[in-house]
Design an enzyme around this catalytic site. Structure first.
Site, PDB file in Angstrom:
ATOM      1  N   ARG A  48      -4.061 -10.561  -3.015  1.00 50.35           N
ATOM      2  CA  ARG A  48      -5.137 -11.175  -3.805  1.00 50.35           C
ATOM      3  C   ARG A  48      -5.110 -10.730  -5.261  1.00 50.35           C
ATOM      4  O   ARG A  48      -5.952 -11.154  -6.046  1.00 50.35           O
ATOM      5  CB  ARG A  48      -6.490 -10.847  -3.196  1.00 50.35           C
ATOM      6  CG  ARG A  48      -6.853  -9.363  -3.205  1.00 50.35           C
ATOM      7  CD  ARG A  48      -8.274  -9.137  -2.710  1.00 50.35           C
ATOM      8  NE  ARG A  48      -8.631  -7.718  -2.731  1.00 50.35           N
ATOM      9  CZ  ARG A  48      -9.847  -7.250  -2.454  1.00 50.35           C
ATOM     10  NH1 ARG A  48     -10.815  -8.097  -2.118  1.00 50.35           N
ATOM     11  NH2 ARG A  48     -10.095  -5.959  -2.494  1.00 50.35           N
ATOM     12  N   LYS A 145       1.820   2.680  10.982  1.00 56.79           N
ATOM     13  CA  LYS A 145       0.978   3.840  11.237  1.00 56.79           C
ATOM     14  C   LYS A 145       0.096   4.088  10.014  1.00 56.79           C
ATOM     15  O   LYS A 145       0.445   3.636   8.910  1.00 56.79           O
ATOM     16  CB  LYS A 145       1.837   5.065  11.548  1.00 56.79           C
ATOM     17  CG  LYS A 145       2.510   5.687  10.320  1.00 56.79           C
ATOM     18  CD  LYS A 145       3.152   6.998  10.663  1.00 56.79           C
ATOM     19  CE  LYS A 145       3.688   7.686   9.430  1.00 56.79           C
ATOM     20  NZ  LYS A 145       2.679   8.235   8.541  1.00 56.79           N
ATOM     21  N   HIS A 175       9.581   4.254  11.476  1.00 58.33           N
ATOM     22  CA  HIS A 175      10.877   4.026  10.825  1.00 58.33           C
ATOM     23  C   HIS A 175      11.900   5.108  11.137  1.00 58.33           C
ATOM     24  O   HIS A 175      13.099   4.865  11.014  1.00 58.33           O
ATOM     25  CB  HIS A 175      10.705   3.852   9.311  1.00 58.33           C
ATOM     26  CG  HIS A 175      10.341   5.091   8.578  1.00 58.33           C
ATOM     27  ND1 HIS A 175       9.041   5.531   8.429  1.00 58.33           N
ATOM     28  CD2 HIS A 175      11.106   5.995   7.924  1.00 58.33           C
ATOM     29  CE1 HIS A 175       9.022   6.643   7.725  1.00 58.33           C
ATOM     30  NE2 HIS A 175      10.252   6.952   7.403  1.00 58.33           N
ATOM     31  N   ASP A 232      -0.669  12.380  10.576  1.00 55.44           N
ATOM     32  CA  ASP A 232       0.232  11.580   9.772  1.00 55.44           C
ATOM     33  C   ASP A 232       1.682  11.688  10.227  1.00 55.44           C
ATOM     34  O   ASP A 232       2.445  10.724  10.111  1.00 55.44           O
ATOM     35  CB  ASP A 232       0.122  12.014   8.305  1.00 55.44           C
ATOM     36  CG  ASP A 232       0.826  11.064   7.347  1.00 55.44           C
ATOM     37  OD1 ASP A 232       0.692   9.842   7.536  1.00 55.44           O
ATOM     38  OD2 ASP A 232       1.502  11.541   6.414  1.00 55.44           O
ATOM     39  N   HIS A 237       5.918  10.477  14.229  1.00 52.97           N
ATOM     40  CA  HIS A 237       7.334  10.711  13.923  1.00 52.97           C
ATOM     41  C   HIS A 237       7.930  11.855  14.745  1.00 52.97           C
ATOM     42  O   HIS A 237       8.979  11.708  15.382  1.00 52.97           O
ATOM     43  CB  HIS A 237       7.505  11.043  12.439  1.00 52.97           C
ATOM     44  CG  HIS A 237       7.131   9.927  11.513  1.00 52.97           C
ATOM     45  ND1 HIS A 237       7.323   8.597  11.830  1.00 52.97           N
ATOM     46  CD2 HIS A 237       6.583   9.937  10.278  1.00 52.97           C
ATOM     47  CE1 HIS A 237       6.906   7.847  10.820  1.00 52.97           C
ATOM     48  NE2 HIS A 237       6.455   8.628   9.875  1.00 52.97           N
TER      49      HIS A 237
END
Length: 487
Positions: A48, A145, A175, A232, A237
């Site tokens: 936007r 995530k 990833h 995180d 991971h």
């Protein structure tokens, strides 16, 4: 990797940092390589903050182009890549705007991929809005995530998304699972008889998995201060890498066979007694320090961070797996910001020989080890002992290298490139299934809850170091040390 799979790739958060640094560069590299993306495939950016397609392409030229093709940009390929891109201006807070998206993609070919490169708070509203205009059919959705804040919020998001998309339409991306050395770890383990007899408790002394960053929180202070390193990095991971290292050989490499074996590892993680958390988990927070000659500020003074924050920027945790293959072998997981180096690696330390006629060096634990480097350079290195040239039987550590960029002539595929191609082609093996995610949250939650209830602040460490001394002390209790400390 050739494909005839036609697609329409819809990128929500089309002007965001992830789109700029990873997603669009990965799609360009697949386009540039030729044959990886169907000629008819389209990319539809949704944002936007720009007015129209011309403004968006100008933004792509300015912000994306610097992140593609390390050896320079092929201008012809770049121009044809831009031809793939369309743009739809949408306010994600207005469900009625999604009719504009429906109209824009209605005549476009193939499977629709919706990539949500947005904050997790927008996942459910976007999914409901897509369903309201009939765009949840013949489609796949990619979720970045973090997926939730804890097990309860993760389940709430998964329940809501699962009402709109079937599980085989949902691609939860991590990833690290797309990195070449992780794929080669599977090849080494399951393609070579050499390692399988050694990949067990009788021959492995300990395993370390590290993801270290030199960077701080950068412009993500608001997000990070409400998340922390455990949510995180560890919950996703690091536990995903652990499950790849420790899994049993799958029946085949199809998606459910691989993910079933990973799930068995996650469900076999030894639950942590809250009374023992201080012994098996270390949390830290970086203070001011120096990295590569540059002074860097303390975490608490970073923009968007509360001055009295107790959010951890460093975690080291000891993990045990309660099964026949790994019982008694400690897995040490570590991650942190503002550490001494940027590195991601898996270190498999093999046991010392039971008796040596060649001297004490052959009895040292870790004399034989396998180091799988994920970043910055992707290599696999096997360490062993050999005789030094000259008189006497003096041993020295030597190593055998598999450096992918030197051995293979063709360029390596970046993790996001591989994963995006897997989404387009409907391959789920490298994506996280819901039950995997739930098992990981369930194991992490006692640590989260104990730290939230504790009055003790994170242990301080100077930026540019390897974290709090307590992380080294935890390994010392098991007669070992982090890899960089041994050198």
């Amino acid at each position: 990797m050739q494909t005839d799979s036609s697609f329409t790739f819809v990128l929500f958060g089309g002007t965001g940092d992830l789109s700029m640094r990873k997603i669009l560069p990965a799609l360009f590299e697949a386009h540039r390589a030729g044959g990886m993306l169907a000629d008819s495939g389209k990319i539809v950016a949704v944002a936007r903050h720009v007015a129209d397609r011309a403004d968006y392409l100008e933004w792509v030229n300015e912000h994306v182009k610097p992140h593609v093709s390390k050896n320079g940009v092929d201008e012809t390929a770049w121009a044809s890549f831009l031809d793939r891109i369309e743009f739809v201006k949408i306010d994600l807070g207005k469900a009625e705007d999604f009719a504009l998206l429906r109209d824009a993609v209605s005549g476009m070919p193939g499977i629709r991929v919706f990539y949500l490169a947005t904050g997790p708070s927008l996942f459910v509203p976007i999914c409901h809005a897509l369903a309201s205009v009939g765009l949840n059919e013949n489609s796949r959705i990619v979720l970045e995530k973090p997926l939730g804040y804890d097990l309860k919020s993760s389940n709430a998001i998964n329940d809501a998304v699962g009402e709109i998309f079937a599980e085989d339409q949902i691609y939860r991306i991590d990833h690290y699972l797309g990195k070449e050395p992780v794929q080669n770890l599977l090849a080494l383990r399951f393609g070579n008889v050499l390692f399988e007899p050694l990949w067990r408790r009788e021959w492995v002394e300990s395993i370390q998995i590290t993801i270290a960053e030199e960077l701080g929180v950068e412009a993500r202070g608001d997000f990070y201060d409400n998340t922390g390193a455990l949510r995180d990095m560890v919950q996703n991971h690091l536990l995903q890498l652990l499950s790849i290292v420790a899994m049993e050989p799958p029946h085949s490499m199809d998606s459910d066979s691989v993910r079933d074996e990973k799930l068995r590892v996650l469900r076999a993680l030894k639950p942590i007694d809250p009374r023992d958390i201080s012994k098996v988990a270390v949390r830290g927070q970086y203070h001011a320090g120096v990295i590569r000659g540059n002074a860097v500020p303390a975490y608490a003074t970073e923009p968007g961070v509360k001055q009295d924050s107790t959010t951890e920027t460093f975690v080291a945790v000891k993990v045990e797996i309660e099964n026949w293959r790994w019982a008694g072998v400690p897995f040490f997981l570590r991650t942190g910001k503002r550490l001494a180096d940027r590195v991601a690696e898996i270190v498999v330390n093999f046991r010392a020989v039971p008796h040596s006629a060649l001297g004490a060096s052959a009895l040292r634990g870790g004399a034989n080890r396998l180091v799988i480097r994920l970043q910055p350079n992707e290599t696999i290195r096997l360490y062993c002992l050999a005789k030094q040239p000259g008189e006497g039987m003096n041993l020295a550590s030597v190593h055998l290298d598999l450096a992918f960029d030197q051995f293979f002539r063709e360029g390596q595929m970046e993790a996001y490139q591989r994963l995006l191609l897997d989404v387009i082609n409907g391959r789920l093996a490298l994506f996280v299934r819901r039950d995997e995610q739930e098992a990981a949250w369930r194991w992490v939650e006692p640590i989260l809850n104990e730290w939230a209830a504790s009055n003790k602040p994170p242990k301080p460490y100077a930026a540019g170091t390897w974290g709090p001394a307590a992380a080294s002390a935890m390994l010392a209790q098991h007669g070992t040390c982090w890899l960089e400390e041994e050198n």
